[in-house]
Scaffold this active site. Sequence first.
Site, mmCIF file in Angstrom:
data_model
loop_
_atom_site.group_PDB
_atom_site.id
_atom_site.type_symbol
_atom_site.label_atom_id
_atom_site.label_comp_id
_atom_site.label_asym_id
_atom_site.label_seq_id
_atom_site.Cartn_x
_atom_site.Cartn_y
_atom_site.Cartn_z
ATOM 1 N N GLU A 44 -28.356 5.220 7.299
ATOM 2 C CA GLU A 44 -28.026 6.277 6.344
ATOM 3 C C GLU A 44 -29.077 6.321 5.228
ATOM 4 O O GLU A 44 -29.525 7.405 4.826
ATOM 5 C CB GLU A 44 -26.637 6.013 5.765
ATOM 6 N N ASP A 48 -31.504 9.587 4.582
ATOM 7 C CA ASP A 48 -31.541 10.278 3.293
ATOM 8 C C ASP A 48 -32.984 10.531 2.865
ATOM 9 O O ASP A 48 -33.333 11.637 2.431
ATOM 10 C CB ASP A 48 -30.810 9.438 2.247
ATOM 11 N N ASP A 117 -22.330 11.213 5.528
ATOM 12 C CA ASP A 117 -23.125 9.993 5.712
ATOM 13 C C ASP A 117 -23.556 9.839 7.173
ATOM 14 O O ASP A 117 -24.652 9.339 7.461
ATOM 15 C CB ASP A 117 -22.314 8.766 5.282
ATOM 16 N N GLU A 120 -26.738 11.658 7.932
ATOM 17 C CA GLU A 120 -27.906 10.931 7.438
ATOM 18 C C GLU A 120 -28.258 9.760 8.350
ATOM 19 O O GLU A 120 -29.446 9.530 8.645
ATOM 20 C CB GLU A 120 -27.648 10.435 6.013
#
Length: 226
Positions: A44, A48, A117, A120
Amino acid sequence: MSVFKLLDRIKVPYKDKTLIRQAFVHASYVNESKEQLEDNERLEFMGDAVLQILVSKRLYSHEDHLNEGEMTLYRAKLVCEEALMNYSLQLGLNEFLLLGMGEEKNGGRKRASIIADLFESFIGAVYLDTGLESVEKILDIVLEEEMANLEALSITDYKTKLQEYIQSDSRRSVSYEVKNVTGPSNAPVFEVLVKVDGLVFGQGSGTSKKRAEQKAAQDAFKKLVK
């Protein structure tokens, strides 16, 4: 359908299946599992960072030659929790999510933060496995509608704007109606009508009911304030 069938369908290559699977392992599953597994939180973090740079690149290269303020605003909208959740749902990623029993029972598969999440971590895994070009293919799909209509992102809430405008005349009322839903169950497209005193004043479509309502409200607001 498995996540690998999804990747095959959208023509995104993969090499390390273990890495891709890890993107779907929630911490709650690890806590309840007897297997030695790693959750998706590190992926994650990677996803990002990849999304920030690739979305920034697309905005920088946009044909409208956006200024710094516009790029900052649009990037924030394109990578916010709601947007990331919608990308996950558009691809049906939540179907492949591994959750602990407790999280599953508490509705974790539909929780915005978990699904956002997940997108990501999925992006992070794809990047580490086969690189930026593969991630770009995914973004071509999920960002198509948004990149084609960036102006709509700059408006925080057209439904509120429309309601405030209509409330200036207390005798008038606003309502929203889903006209049609098309596409597969894991990636529906909603068509919504907005009515003022029962008369249709606007319509809009989107990959979520909320987004379609906002576009319908935008359509009606612009007509009413002319």
